[in-house]
Design a protein around this motif. Structure first.
Motif, PDB file in Angstrom:
ATOM      1  N   TYR A 130       0.961  -1.173  -0.103  1.00 34.77           N
ATOM      2  CA  TYR A 130      -0.100   0.058   0.070  1.00 34.77           C
ATOM      3  C   TYR A 130       0.817   1.338   0.153  1.00 34.77           C
ATOM      4  N   LYS A 131       0.806   2.259  -1.034  1.00 36.42           N
ATOM      5  CA  LYS A 131       1.427   3.434  -1.089  1.00 36.42           C
ATOM      6  C   LYS A 131       0.796   4.454  -1.191  1.00 36.42           C
ATOM      7  N   TRP A 132      -0.753   4.331  -1.082  1.00 35.79           N
ATOM      8  CA  TRP A 132      -1.550   5.460  -1.235  1.00 35.79           C
ATOM      9  C   TRP A 132      -2.650   5.113  -0.005  1.00 35.79           C
ATOM     10  N   PHE A 133      -2.785   6.500   0.684  1.00 35.29           N
ATOM     11  CA  PHE A 133      -3.548   6.501   1.975  1.00 35.29           C
ATOM     12  C   PHE A 133      -4.596   7.645   1.801  1.00 35.29           C
ATOM     13  N   GLY A 134      -5.623   7.492   2.561  1.00 39.53           N
ATOM     14  CA  GLY A 134      -6.770   8.648   2.433  1.00 39.53           C
ATOM     15  C   GLY A 134      -7.692   8.518   3.672  1.00 39.53           C
ATOM     16  N   ASP A 135      -8.521   9.646   3.674  1.00 31.45           N
ATOM     17  CA  ASP A 135      -9.597   9.853   4.540  1.00 31.45           C
ATOM     18  C   ASP A 135      -9.525   9.426   5.953  1.00 31.45           C
ATOM     19  N   PRO A 136      -8.487   9.949   6.686  1.00 33.48           N
ATOM     20  CA  PRO A 136      -8.495   9.462   7.933  1.00 33.48           C
ATOM     21  C   PRO A 136      -9.658  10.004   8.983  1.00 33.48           C
ATOM     22  N   CYS A 137     -10.017   9.211  10.037  1.00 34.50           N
ATOM     23  CA  CYS A 137     -10.874   9.952  10.867  1.00 34.50           C
ATOM     24  C   CYS A 137     -10.516   9.098  12.431  1.00 34.50           C
ATOM     25  N   CYS A 138     -10.678   9.858  13.300  1.00 31.16           N
ATOM     26  CA  CYS A 138     -10.298   9.331  14.761  1.00 31.16           C
ATOM     27  C   CYS A 138     -11.367   9.508  15.748  1.00 31.16           C
ATOM     28  N   HIS A 139     -11.875   8.432  16.377  1.00 28.89           N
ATOM     29  CA  HIS A 139     -12.658   8.228  17.532  1.00 28.89           C
ATOM     30  C   HIS A 139     -12.062   7.664  18.757  1.00 28.89           C
ATOM     31  N   ASN A 140     -12.313   8.072  19.962  1.00 23.09           N
ATOM     32  CA  ASN A 140     -11.717   7.575  21.061  1.00 23.09           C
ATOM     33  C   ASN A 140     -10.274   7.162  21.214  1.00 23.09           C
ATOM     34  N   GLY A 141      -9.362   7.729  20.279  1.00 23.09           N
ATOM     35  CA  GLY A 141      -7.983   7.332  19.917  1.00 23.09           C
ATOM     36  C   GLY A 141      -7.727   6.293  18.823  1.00 23.09           C
ATOM     37  N   LYS A 142      -8.832   5.844  18.401  1.00 26.65           N
ATOM     38  CA  LYS A 142      -8.655   4.642  17.348  1.00 26.65           C
ATOM     39  C   LYS A 142      -8.786   5.464  16.000  1.00 26.65           C
ATOM     40  N   ILE A 143      -7.965   4.999  14.965  1.00 26.65           N
ATOM     41  CA  ILE A 143      -8.170   5.791  13.718  1.00 26.65           C
ATOM     42  C   ILE A 143      -8.499   4.704  12.728  1.00 26.65           C
ATOM     43  N   VAL A 144      -9.172   5.322  11.673  1.00 27.27           N
ATOM     44  CA  VAL A 144      -9.807   4.472  10.594  1.00 27.27           C
ATOM     45  C   VAL A 144      -9.377   5.354   9.229  1.00 27.27           C
ATOM     46  N   PHE A 145      -8.777   4.588   8.272  1.00 28.82           N
ATOM     47  CA  PHE A 145      -8.316   5.291   7.209  1.00 28.82           C
ATOM     48  C   PHE A 145      -8.314   4.185   5.745  1.00 28.82           C
ATOM     49  N   THR A 146      -8.335   4.911   4.772  1.00 24.84           N
ATOM     50  CA  THR A 146      -8.230   3.713   3.612  1.00 24.84           C
ATOM     51  C   THR A 146      -6.787   3.781   2.949  1.00 24.84           C
ATOM     52  N   ALA A 147      -6.631   2.640   2.312  1.00 23.37           N
ATOM     53  CA  ALA A 147      -5.256   2.564   1.726  1.00 23.37           C
ATOM     54  C   ALA A 147      -5.489   1.558   0.468  1.00 23.37           C
ATOM     55  N   GLY A 148      -4.556   2.104  -0.507  1.00 23.69           N
ATOM     56  CA  GLY A 148      -4.673   1.345  -1.792  1.00 23.69           C
ATOM     57  C   GLY A 148      -3.332   1.220  -2.741  1.00 23.69           C
ATOM     58  N   LYS A 149      -3.805   0.813  -4.012  1.00 20.42           N
ATOM     59  CA  LYS A 149      -2.629   0.492  -4.788  1.00 20.42           C
ATOM     60  C   LYS A 149      -3.056   1.121  -6.198  1.00 20.42           C
ATOM     61  N   LEU A 150      -2.113   1.013  -7.278  1.00 23.68           N
ATOM     62  CA  LEU A 150      -2.538   1.638  -8.480  1.00 23.68           C
ATOM     63  C   LEU A 150      -3.446   0.660  -9.101  1.00 23.68           C
ATOM     64  N   LYS A 151      -4.669   1.094  -9.849  1.00 31.15           N
ATOM     65  CA  LYS A 151      -5.416   0.164 -10.627  1.00 31.15           C
ATOM     66  C   LYS A 151      -5.934   0.978 -11.913  1.00 31.15           C
ATOM     67  N   ASP A 152      -5.357   0.584 -12.949  1.00 33.71           N
ATOM     68  CA  ASP A 152      -5.729   1.295 -14.171  1.00 33.71           C
ATOM     69  C   ASP A 152      -5.143   2.818 -14.120  1.00 33.71           C
ATOM     70  N   ASN A 153      -3.826   3.050 -13.602  1.00 35.35           N
ATOM     71  CA  ASN A 153      -3.271   4.078 -13.492  1.00 35.35           C
ATOM     72  C   ASN A 153      -3.776   5.103 -12.475  1.00 35.35           C
ATOM     73  N   ASN A 154      -4.912   4.615 -11.558  1.00 35.34           N
ATOM     74  CA  ASN A 154      -5.540   5.444 -10.614  1.00 35.34           C
ATOM     75  C   ASN A 154      -5.385   4.994  -9.351  1.00 35.34           C
ATOM     76  N   ALA A 155      -5.188   5.653  -8.345  1.00 37.72           N
ATOM     77  CA  ALA A 155      -5.051   5.200  -6.969  1.00 37.72           C
ATOM     78  C   ALA A 155      -6.087   4.413  -6.463  1.00 37.72           C
ATOM     79  N   ALA A 156      -6.382   3.294  -6.355  1.00 34.10           N
ATOM     80  CA  ALA A 156      -7.776   2.849  -6.098  1.00 34.10           C
ATOM     81  C   ALA A 156      -7.542   2.432  -4.393  1.00 34.10           C
TER      82      ALA A 156
END
Length: 392
Positions: free
Chosen positions: A100-126
């Motif tokens: 995973y070289k791409w990350f996005g949309d982090p969100c934190c609640h009660n000290g815990k974090i959720v985020f998206t991670a991706g790879k290249l797909k058809d020259n797009n960061a999926a």
């Protein structure tokens, strides 16, 4: 011999003072004054000396009282943000897998974090994976869900719920939700959307978002995740305010609309689910307003380098926070924003802005939630470096 008659004159005799009428009174006064003098001597000289033998302090009532030392005024505690050192508390989110070289949309609640991670797909960061991250242990757990479309976007969560969109690169997809307080619960579809990629706002078991529903029509929706009942709160017909993202903090829904008073003014509308509609009219254009019940913040343009960032306490007089702000987020009494590839924090309490990232570091603002400020370190563009720092 003639007898002479002699008149004998007696010499005058002085009357003694003690035998006068004032004598007893004067004697009494003398006795009283004498007694008082003895008492005063005892109080002034004897008593202090006797008390001093026992290491005690004593001031005679007839002596002048010492002037008390003035109480020192306590030094006010500085706002913690004033002691913050840029770069001192930065942390990077790192996955054990190097795929995973791409990350996005982090969100934190009660000290815990959720985020998206991706790879290249058809020259797009999926963003093909969704992770929960524990900052204390630096461990990440993948959320079990198979994408129907291309990637995850806009995850948000609390103690009970996780929401996100499963979307296509070009727009369209599904709003998804999952209960986190029930073990083994899988994500389910809340609603399909066909244009764009709406950003979902979550509070308790309700979500809010604005969606394009026609060639010129946008709608502001509210949905109860427990019943899946949806309500159209506002309709925007051919209005630029339909492109503005609402906010949903502390039970308060906030959105931008045209002013009913003047075409040169905008309205920040806000309401609670069980309350009535309220309007805060300002003299600027309003885009992407945010409000938490105590403060408001908004841009006067659509995220350009000429945009001005404003804020206000409740519905007070607006304050110009910054010019050239690209993105921003409201958290408690702070407005976090990006300007000139740096992250700044404005404090309503001090009415000042403070740099959050070092001068030699280029950063892109990614959001603020749960007391965490998220940004992408773009000093080097080779890969995504997702960082976070705690607000002091």
């Amino acid at each position: 011999f003639m007898n002479r008659r002699y008149k004998i004159r007696k010499s005058p005799r002085r009357r003694r003072l003690t035998r006068s009428n004032a004598g007893p009174l004067l004697a009494l006064l003398g006795t009283i004054f004498g007694a008082l003098a003895v008492i005063a001597a005892i109080v002034i000289f004897v008593v202090p000396f006797a008390i001093s033998l026992f290491d005690k302090s004593y001031v005679s009532p007839f002596m002048p009282q010492p002037t008390p030392a003035p109480t020192a005024a306590p030094t006010p505690s500085p706002n913690p943000i004033e002691c913050f050192v840029p770069g001192s508390d930065e942390n990077e989110i790192v996955l054990s897998s190097a795929d995973y070289k791409w990350f996005g949309d982090p969100c934190c609640h009660n000290g815990k974090i959720v985020f998206t991670a991706g790879k290249l797909k058809d020259n797009n960061a999926a963003m093909s994976s969704l992770f929960f991250y524990e900052p204390e242990t630096r461990t990440a757990t993948s959320f079990d869900y198979t994408l129907k479309y291309d990637h995850f976007m806009f995850p948000s969560f609390n103690d009970e719920w996780l929401v996100f969109i499963d979307t296509k690169f070009g727009g369209g997809g599904s709003i998804m939700a999952a209960r986190l307080d029930e073990e083994g619960q899988k994500a389910f579809k809340v609603k399909d959307f066909y244009v764009g990629q709406p950003e979902i706002k979550l509070w308790e078991h309700y979500i809010v978002w604005t969606e394009r529903t026609g060639s010129r029509m946008d709608k502001l929706f509210v949905c109860d995740l427990e019943t899946l009942e949806s309500t159209t709160l506002v309709m925007f017909n051919g209005s630029s305010y339909g492109q503005s993202i609402p906010s949903f903090m502390n039970g308060l829904i906030v959105w931008a609309d045209a002013s009913a008073v003047s075409p040169d003014e905008s309205a920040i509308n806000y309401m609670r689910l069980s309350g009535r509609l309220n309007t805060y009219t300002v003299s600027t254009y309003v885009h992407d307003p945010e409000g938490n019940g105590a403060y408001f913040a908004w841009l006067d343009a659509h995220h350009s380098r000429t945009a001005k960032l404003y804020g206000s306490k409740s519905i007070g007089k607006p304050r110009l926070i910054a010019e050239g702000a690209i993105e921003f987020g409201l958290y408690e009494d702070y407005v976090i924003y990006s300007k000139d590839e740096s992250i700044w924090a404005y404090s309503f309490e001090t009415d000042k802005s403070y740099r959050m990232t070092p001068e030699n570091e280029s950063a892109q603002f990614m959001g603020v939630s749960g007391g965490m400020v998220f940004f992408m370190d773009v000093t080097s563009r080779e890969r995504d470096i997702l960082k976070y720092v705690k607000l002091p």
